[in-house]
Each structure stands twice: as C-alpha cells, then as structure tokens.
Scaffold this motif. Structure first.
Motif, PDB file in Angstrom:
ATOM      1  N   GLU A 190       6.738   7.947   1.028  1.00 22.65           N
ATOM      2  CA  GLU A 190       7.608   7.908   0.722  1.00 22.65           C
ATOM      3  C   GLU A 190       9.135   8.933   1.703  1.00 22.65           C
ATOM      4  O   GLU A 190       9.877   9.012   1.523  1.00 22.65           O
ATOM      5  CB  GLU A 190       8.267   8.315  -0.825  1.00 22.65           C
ATOM      6  CG  GLU A 190       7.788   6.367  -1.235  1.00 22.65           C
ATOM      7  CD  GLU A 190       8.019   6.664  -2.361  1.00 22.65           C
ATOM      8  OE1 GLU A 190       8.173   7.989  -3.339  1.00 22.65           O
ATOM      9  OE2 GLU A 190       8.297   5.791  -3.342  1.00 22.65           O
ATOM     10  N   SER A 191       8.526  10.577   1.736  1.00 24.55           N
ATOM     11  CA  SER A 191       8.637  11.368   2.055  1.00 24.55           C
ATOM     12  C   SER A 191       9.226  11.285   3.501  1.00 24.55           C
ATOM     13  O   SER A 191       9.323  12.620   4.682  1.00 24.55           O
ATOM     14  CB  SER A 191       7.836  12.746   1.372  1.00 24.55           C
ATOM     15  OG  SER A 191       6.831  12.952   1.754  1.00 24.55           O
ATOM     16  N   PHE A 233       0.985  -1.132   0.030  1.00 29.85           N
ATOM     17  CA  PHE A 233       0.393   0.442  -0.395  1.00 29.85           C
ATOM     18  C   PHE A 233       0.948   1.640   0.202  1.00 29.85           C
ATOM     19  O   PHE A 233       0.292   2.387  -1.066  1.00 29.85           O
ATOM     20  CB  PHE A 233      -0.883   0.329   1.543  1.00 29.85           C
ATOM     21  CG  PHE A 233      -2.010   1.321   1.510  1.00 29.85           C
ATOM     22  CD1 PHE A 233      -2.572   1.170   0.706  1.00 29.85           C
ATOM     23  CD2 PHE A 233      -1.314   2.752   2.761  1.00 29.85           C
ATOM     24  CE1 PHE A 233      -3.761   2.612   0.477  1.00 29.85           C
ATOM     25  CE2 PHE A 233      -2.046   2.868   2.860  1.00 29.85           C
ATOM     26  CZ  PHE A 233      -3.367   3.667   1.790  1.00 29.85           C
ATOM     27  N   ALA A 234       1.861   1.319   0.962  1.00 25.39           N
ATOM     28  CA  ALA A 234       2.547   2.062   0.781  1.00 25.39           C
ATOM     29  C   ALA A 234       3.871   2.437  -0.548  1.00 25.39           C
ATOM     30  O   ALA A 234       4.195   3.929  -0.848  1.00 25.39           O
ATOM     31  CB  ALA A 234       4.346   1.994   2.327  1.00 25.39           C
ATOM     32  N   ARG A 235       3.705   1.977  -1.351  1.00 28.11           N
ATOM     33  CA  ARG A 235       4.384   2.019  -2.696  1.00 28.11           C
ATOM     34  C   ARG A 235       2.938   2.395  -4.183  1.00 28.11           C
ATOM     35  O   ARG A 235       4.238   2.747  -4.643  1.00 28.11           O
ATOM     36  CB  ARG A 235       5.355   0.315  -3.104  1.00 28.11           C
ATOM     37  CG  ARG A 235       5.859  -0.032  -2.335  1.00 28.11           C
ATOM     38  CD  ARG A 235       7.025  -1.231  -2.441  1.00 28.11           C
ATOM     39  NE  ARG A 235       6.190  -2.053  -2.693  1.00 28.11           N
ATOM     40  CZ  ARG A 235       5.999  -3.452  -1.849  1.00 28.11           C
ATOM     41  NH1 ARG A 235       6.514  -3.325  -0.544  1.00 28.11           N
ATOM     42  NH2 ARG A 235       5.232  -4.402  -2.192  1.00 28.11           N
ATOM     43  N   VAL A 236       2.323   2.599  -3.677  1.00 30.64           N
ATOM     44  CA  VAL A 236       1.855   2.953  -4.989  1.00 30.64           C
ATOM     45  C   VAL A 236       0.800   3.026  -4.563  1.00 30.64           C
ATOM     46  O   VAL A 236       0.681   4.503  -3.465  1.00 30.64           O
ATOM     47  CB  VAL A 236       0.715   1.008  -5.354  1.00 30.64           C
ATOM     48  CG1 VAL A 236       1.685   0.756  -5.220  1.00 30.64           C
ATOM     49  CG2 VAL A 236      -0.170   0.911  -4.691  1.00 30.64           C
ATOM     50  N   GLY A 237       0.224   4.523  -5.729  1.00 28.02           N
ATOM     51  CA  GLY A 237      -0.489   5.687  -5.844  1.00 28.02           C
ATOM     52  C   GLY A 237      -0.569   7.419  -5.511  1.00 28.02           C
ATOM     53  O   GLY A 237       0.851   7.053  -5.271  1.00 28.02           O
ATOM     54  N   VAL A 238      -0.954   7.815  -5.635  1.00 27.94           N
ATOM     55  CA  VAL A 238      -0.911   9.062  -5.607  1.00 27.94           C
ATOM     56  C   VAL A 238      -0.126   9.132  -3.632  1.00 27.94           C
ATOM     57  O   VAL A 238       0.313  10.184  -3.814  1.00 27.94           O
ATOM     58  CB  VAL A 238      -2.357  10.122  -5.727  1.00 27.94           C
ATOM     59  CG1 VAL A 238      -2.264   9.812  -7.395  1.00 27.94           C
ATOM     60  CG2 VAL A 238      -2.428  10.024  -4.856  1.00 27.94           C
ATOM     61  N   THR A 239      -0.952   8.613  -3.383  1.00 28.22           N
ATOM     62  CA  THR A 239      -0.244   8.855  -1.220  1.00 28.22           C
ATOM     63  C   THR A 239       0.958   7.838  -1.388  1.00 28.22           C
ATOM     64  O   THR A 239       1.762   8.371   0.045  1.00 28.22           O
ATOM     65  CB  THR A 239      -1.683   8.199  -0.477  1.00 28.22           C
ATOM     66  OG1 THR A 239      -1.219   6.942  -1.235  1.00 28.22           O
ATOM     67  CG2 THR A 239      -2.900   8.828  -0.447  1.00 28.22           C
ATOM     68  N   ARG A 240       1.472   7.857  -2.405  1.00 24.49           N
ATOM     69  CA  ARG A 240       2.627   6.953  -2.079  1.00 24.49           C
ATOM     70  C   ARG A 240       4.020   8.290  -1.570  1.00 24.49           C
ATOM     71  O   ARG A 240       4.460   7.888  -0.954  1.00 24.49           O
ATOM     72  CB  ARG A 240       3.669   6.469  -3.135  1.00 24.49           C
ATOM     73  CG  ARG A 240       4.496   5.426  -3.390  1.00 24.49           C
ATOM     74  CD  ARG A 240       5.494   5.394  -5.283  1.00 24.49           C
ATOM     75  NE  ARG A 240       5.910   6.052  -5.543  1.00 24.49           N
ATOM     76  CZ  ARG A 240       5.308   7.185  -6.960  1.00 24.49           C
ATOM     77  NH1 ARG A 240       3.756   6.779  -7.114  1.00 24.49           N
ATOM     78  NH2 ARG A 240       4.960   7.848  -7.309  1.00 24.49           N
TER      79      ARG A 240
END
Length: 259
Positions: free
Chosen positions: A27-28, A16-23
């Motif tokens: 990452e930041s 979940f943390a690697r895809v989409g606009v929320t990524r």
C-alpha cells in the motif's frame, strides 16, 4: 524496491497484495509490484503466447516474441522511472533452490523482473538472451511460476523496514542464523484437563525456564532447542553452520551430548 511480474495470470497476485502484514509494504509502495499480463503483448487475433515444440513431444512452449515485447516495455518503463535495469529471474525446476541468504540479498537490492513460466517451458533462446538467474522452490514441479513468485515476494517483503510489527522478529526466524527456529509457547501456562486430552503427547505446562525471567537461561534453552531440532530434522544445516564458523564451543558441547 520494485518487482515487475510477467505472468499469464495476474489475478493470482491481486488478493495477495490486500492481506497480511506485507499489505502495508504494498500500500505504501515500499514494495512496488507491477503486473504485466503476457497476453497483452501477443499480436495475433487469438492472443497466442505458446506453440508446439520443435522435435515433437507433449505440451506447449512459450513463444519468444510476446516475452520480448513484454520485457522491452518493462525496460522502457524502468528507464522512464529513472530506476536501474533490474535482473530477470525465471522460476524453473532447473534453478538453484531459494534460500534465506538469497532472500536477504534480494531484500537489500532494488528488486527484479520475475518471469512466471507455464506449459512445457520457455523458448530457450529467450532464456539465453535475457534471464540472469533461475530459481526453484524445491525438487517438484508446479503448474507455473506464479506461486514461486508469490513466495519470493512475500519472503523479501517481510524483511523490508516497517513491515513486521517487531523489527527484530525476522532475526529469530528459521534459517536466519543457519538453523531451524526453536519452539514457542503462549498462554495458558498450563493446559486444562479437557484441552490436554485433545493434545495427546504434548506436555501440559510451558517449559519452566521460559517462566523464570532469567534471560540468559532462556537464551541458552532456546539455542539448545534450535540445535536439537536442527540436528534431528536437518543435520546438513548443522554441518553447514559448523563449516561457516557459526557454532560456538558451547554449541559443539551440547551437540556432543545429543550423541
């Protein structure tokens, strides 16, 4: 902001943390999601986190001790980071439904500890001592709290600055003003004959007002579409918007025309 997630299945969160606009937010570290596998806090050989309920009955109950150790470790980590002690949220059918106003309030907060239950439930003594809020996604039962936790994190993260390409995008979402969103259209302006045949019941052309370039008329059309869709599908939202003073005289006049 920070989310500490107590879960038996941390692997559900990693993709979940690697895809989409929320990524970008993950990452930041604008949204810092820390996973705490509950079995790491079980001290017996079998890493047991549940046991049979007193009084009998089906299912198993999550034990107090591993949960208390996990939360204690989280509190120590929060203190070491110099941050506030975040409230504990449990996902439960007994909780209040998650709404957009609650999401917006969480988005403006430092975060939360998300407790993902499993099995028949969690020992009530832990809930009484440590849980600040219970949240439900709706009147149905899931296998555990991981999916609700993912839903909450996604809903909150997309409201963080810089996550969406257009910062105003979420302001037009359903529920942002208490109503459902209006319909949206894109190219082609008119569907070809073959494509129209695949979309029975749909108009072939985009509504002319959207092609007019008249911003006031477009805004009026979109507002009326919002009102009409909400009135048909979620009339209780119309009542709530009326009680909160969100409906204008023009809104009320249009709703009367629907009757």
């Amino acid at each position: 902001m920070r989310f500490d997630v107590i879960t038996l299945f941390p692997e559900l969160f990693e993709p979940f943390a690697r895809v989409g606009v929320t990524r970008r937010a993950f990452e930041s570290k604008a949204v810092d999601v820390r996973l705490w596998p509950l079995r790491d806090f079980a001290e017996d050989t079998y890493r047991r986190v549940d046991d049979r309920p007193f009084g009998g009955g089906p299912g198993m109950v999550m034990l107090v001790e591993p949960l208390a150790r996990a939360l204690g470790t989280i509190r120590a980590d929060q203190d070491a980071a110099g941050g506030p002690r975040l409230p504990v949220i449990l996902f439960s059918p007994a909780g209040r439904p998650l709404t957009q106003p609650r999401v917006e309030a969480l988005a403006a907060s430092p975060g939360a500890v998300l407790l993902c239950g499993r099995y028949e439930g969690i020992d009530q003594r832990f809930i009484d001592a440590h849980v600040d809020e219970e949240i439900s996604l709706g009147d149905y039962v899931l296998s555990g709290g991981e999916l609700p936790a993912l839903a909450l994190i996604d809903a909150v993260t997309r409201l963080q600055p810089g996550v969406l390409h257009d910062a105003a995008s979420h302001q037009q979402d359903s529920f942002s003003d208490g109503l459902l969103d209006c319909p949206h259209y894109s190219r082609p302006e008119v569907l070809g004959e073959a494509l129209s045949a695949q979309l029975p019941g749909a108009d072939a052309a985009v509504p002319p007002v959207l092609m007019s370039g008249h911003h006031a008329q477009i805004a009026r059309w979109r507002r009326q579409q919002q009102l009409a869709l909400t009135w048909r599908r979620r009339p209780e939202l119309i009542d709530a918007a009326r009680e909160s003073g969100r409906l204008s005289k023009d809104d009320e006049q249009f709703l009367k025309s629907l009757l």
